[in-house]
Design a protein around this motif. Structure first.
Motif, PDB file in Angstrom:
ATOM      1  N   ALA A 113       0.828  -1.207   0.000  1.00  0.00           N
ATOM      2  CA  ALA A 113       0.000   0.000   0.000  1.00  0.00           C
ATOM      3  C   ALA A 113       0.865   1.261   0.000  1.00  0.00           C
ATOM      4  CB  ALA A 113      -0.933   0.000   1.211  1.00  0.00           C
ATOM      5  N   GLU A 114       1.933   1.250   0.786  1.00  0.00           N
ATOM      6  CA  GLU A 114       2.838   2.402   0.809  1.00  0.00           C
ATOM      7  C   GLU A 114       3.583   2.540  -0.515  1.00  0.00           C
ATOM      8  OE1 GLU A 114       6.471   4.268   3.547  1.00  0.00           O
ATOM      9  OE2 GLU A 114       5.537   2.351   4.092  1.00  0.00           O
TER      10      GLU A 114
ATOM     11  N   ALA B 290       2.523   1.577  -3.398  1.00  0.00           N
ATOM     12  CA  ALA B 290       1.550   2.048  -4.386  1.00  0.00           C
ATOM     13  C   ALA B 290       1.323   3.559  -4.255  1.00  0.00           C
ATOM     14  CB  ALA B 290       0.236   1.289  -4.238  1.00  0.00           C
ATOM     15  N   ARG B 291       1.241   4.057  -3.018  1.00  0.00           N
ATOM     16  CA  ARG B 291       1.063   5.503  -2.835  1.00  0.00           C
ATOM     17  C   ARG B 291       2.252   6.271  -3.407  1.00  0.00           C
ATOM     18  NH1 ARG B 291      -1.170   3.845   2.166  1.00  0.00           N
ATOM     19  NH2 ARG B 291       0.855   4.067   3.192  1.00  0.00           N
TER      20      ARG B 291
ATOM     21  N   HIS C 167       2.065   5.933  -7.343  1.00  0.00           N
ATOM     22  CA  HIS C 167       0.950   6.656  -7.949  1.00  0.00           C
ATOM     23  C   HIS C 167       1.152   8.166  -7.886  1.00  0.00           C
ATOM     24  CE1 HIS C 167      -1.858   2.940  -7.287  1.00  0.00           C
ATOM     25  NE2 HIS C 167      -1.107   2.836  -8.372  1.00  0.00           N
TER      26      HIS C 167
ATOM     27  N   GLN D 228      -7.963  -3.527  -3.395  1.00  0.00           N
ATOM     28  CA  GLN D 228      -8.274  -2.100  -3.346  1.00  0.00           C
ATOM     29  C   GLN D 228      -7.523  -1.419  -2.207  1.00  0.00           C
ATOM     30  OE1 GLN D 228     -12.570  -1.111  -4.574  1.00  0.00           O
ATOM     31  NE2 GLN D 228     -12.762  -3.136  -3.635  1.00  0.00           N
ATOM     32  N   GLU D 229      -7.472  -2.073  -1.039  1.00  0.00           N
ATOM     33  CA  GLU D 229      -6.726  -1.500   0.073  1.00  0.00           C
ATOM     34  C   GLU D 229      -5.232  -1.476  -0.217  1.00  0.00           C
ATOM     35  OE1 GLU D 229      -7.660  -3.502   3.676  1.00  0.00           O
ATOM     36  OE2 GLU D 229      -9.756  -2.827   3.706  1.00  0.00           O
TER      37      GLU D 229
ATOM     38  N   GLY E  39      -3.954  -0.959  -3.043  1.00  0.00           N
ATOM     39  CA  GLY E  39      -3.672   0.067  -4.040  1.00  0.00           C
ATOM     40  C   GLY E  39      -3.013  -0.468  -5.284  1.00  0.00           C
TER      41      GLY E  39
ATOM     42  N   ASP F  70      -2.460  -1.943  -8.985  1.00  0.00           N
ATOM     43  CA  ASP F  70      -3.117  -1.796 -10.280  1.00  0.00           C
ATOM     44  C   ASP F  70      -3.372  -3.157 -10.914  1.00  0.00           C
ATOM     45  OD1 ASP F  70      -3.154   1.140 -10.487  1.00  0.00           O
ATOM     46  OD2 ASP F  70      -0.982   0.935 -10.483  1.00  0.00           O
TER      47      ASP F  70
ATOM     48  N   ARG G 289      -7.232  -3.337 -12.451  1.00  0.00           N
ATOM     49  CA  ARG G 289      -8.252  -2.289 -12.413  1.00  0.00           C
ATOM     50  C   ARG G 289      -8.968  -2.249 -13.752  1.00  0.00           C
ATOM     51  NH1 ARG G 289      -6.953   2.953 -11.769  1.00  0.00           N
ATOM     52  NH2 ARG G 289      -4.676   2.843 -11.884  1.00  0.00           N
TER      53      ARG G 289
END
Length: 410
Positions: A188-189, A191-192, A195, A217-218, A220, A222, A243
């Protein structure tokens, strides 16, 4: 029915293979990162298809075809629920994680990469999420650059951030869980960070899919790919999730039946998701088996299973670390049920052979992660990996076996 109290001893009876002996000893199967054993319910589901309603799907109006089609699409729904996909149409059945990652490397290269672009791949990556990028990126004049790991086996996020600023990055490819270290990457980190620079994130979930709850989804992500046989399902089937808007922007990868809308020599149109990426007869029987495997996993309480595997790993580490000369590579108490062991004077293969004589099945070698081996300056490891049916007694057998083997070889 969800089992709130997980008991591995009680559940072992659901796995017929675990009752056999190897070299006159009760089998201790600790090669679960390579493939898991199959519960009786999955074996029965596969037999039911072959003996009651085996027929090619999506193509027939007769009863058998309709029943097989319904079971196949129900499996797609089960997968979508398991990984938290917002809709079932974005779940594509493949032959495995390798096929899904190769599909992505081919199509994303064609769609997004230009000369001078960069694909970032973690240094701990399985070959299946490295070699496809090396095969495809050069076609567009793009390059593949590693995301380094630290001495303790963690992905170096500072270096990742620097690479995102310094390179013209279009794609980041990273494992959810390392198949060698068991390290759970902070997807998740990552992905942030990616992105924020307009970069796509491809996640190899082959080991992560059975590490507790997965929600794409959580995370993040693709794109997320995994194989059925890693999570108590059959071989020959996997999943690629993406996605929806990204998948819809990609052309088909293979041509053939089912992935088309209309076909003529003047031109061909393509089917909507997910069928445009499922050319030919899909692995429908294996997919049905995977759906049943995921149901079984949920009935066992996936979070309880993950905690159980983690306890086994910690117990194994505590015992193995007391054996003189043995080193557990990249260990962290938060890792996901994998221990990779080395000895400075004993080859991992020799240890594995001696353990096999004691009825203990482990993996030896590079585990399709040669860059990671080079990072630590070793030729390979002995890897023990745990599943829901493993017990504390089996971990103790492993520790005793390693102690004996080291005593014989040192």
């Amino acid at each position: 029915m969800l089992l709130t109290e997980f008991n591995p001893n009680a559940i072992r009876s659901e796995f017929p293979l675990l009752t056999r002996e190897v070299n006159g000893r009760p089998l201790v199967y600790l090669d679960n990162a390579a493939t898991t054993q199959k519960p009786r319910t999955v074996l029965e589901a596969l037999e039911a298809v072959y003996t009651h309603y085996n027929a090619n799907i999506h193509r027939g109006v007769h009863t058998l075809s309709q029943e097989a089609t319904q079971a196949y699409e129900e499996a797609r729904t089960t997968v979508a629920q398991h990984i938290g996909a917002p809709e079932r149409e974005s779940v594509i059945f493949t032959s495995g994680a390798t096929a899904g990652l190769n599909l992505l490397a081919n199509l994303l290269t064609e769609r997004y990469l230009l000369e001078g672009d960069t694909v970032l791949v973690s240094e701990m990556e399985h070959h299946s999420d490295l070699v496809p990028w090396q095969l495809n990126a050069p076609r567009k004049g793009a390059k593949v650059v590693k995301i380094p790991i630290t001495d303790d086996g963690a992905l170096d996020l500072e270096q990742l951030q620097a690479l995102l600023h310094r390179e013209r990055v279009k794609i980041v490819a990273v494992a959810h869980v390392s198949n060698v270290l068991g390290r759970v990457n902070p997807v998740a980190e990552i992905a942030r960070m990616a992105h924020a620079h307009g970069v796509l994130v491809v996640v190899d979930g082959a080991q992560g899919v059975k590490h507790g709850r997965v929600d794409v989804q959580e995370l993040g992500a693709d794109f997320y790919a995994f194989s059925g046989h890693k999570i108590y399902g059959p071989t020959g089937v996997g999943v690629l999730w993406g996605r929806r808007e990204l998948l819809e922007a990609l052309p088909p990868w293979m041509g053939g039946g089912e992935m088309v809308g209309t076909v003529s020599f003047e031109g061909t149109t393509y089917a909507d998701l997910p069928f445009r990426f499922e050319a030919g007869t899909p692995p429908y029987i294996q997919a049905i088996g995977l759906g049943r495997a995921l149901q079984f996993y949920h009935e066992c309480n996936q979070q309880a299973v993950s905690e159980h595997e983690n306890r086994l790993m910690r117990r194994g580490y505590e015992g193995i670390s007391q054996i003189r000369g043995l080193r557990v590579l990249g260990y962290s108490p938060d890792n996901a049920g994998i221990l990779s062991v080395t000895h400075p004077k004993i080859h991992h293969y020799d240890l594995g052979v001696l353990l096999d004589r004691m009825g203990i099945a482990v993996r030896t070698g590079t585990h399709c992660a040669e860059p990671l081996m080079a990072r630590f300056g070793i030729t390979g490891t002995l890897r023990a990996s745990f599943a829901l049916y493993n017990t504390e007694a089996e971990v103790d057998t492993l520790i005793a076996g390693l102690e004996r083997a080291v005593g014989m070889l040192a």
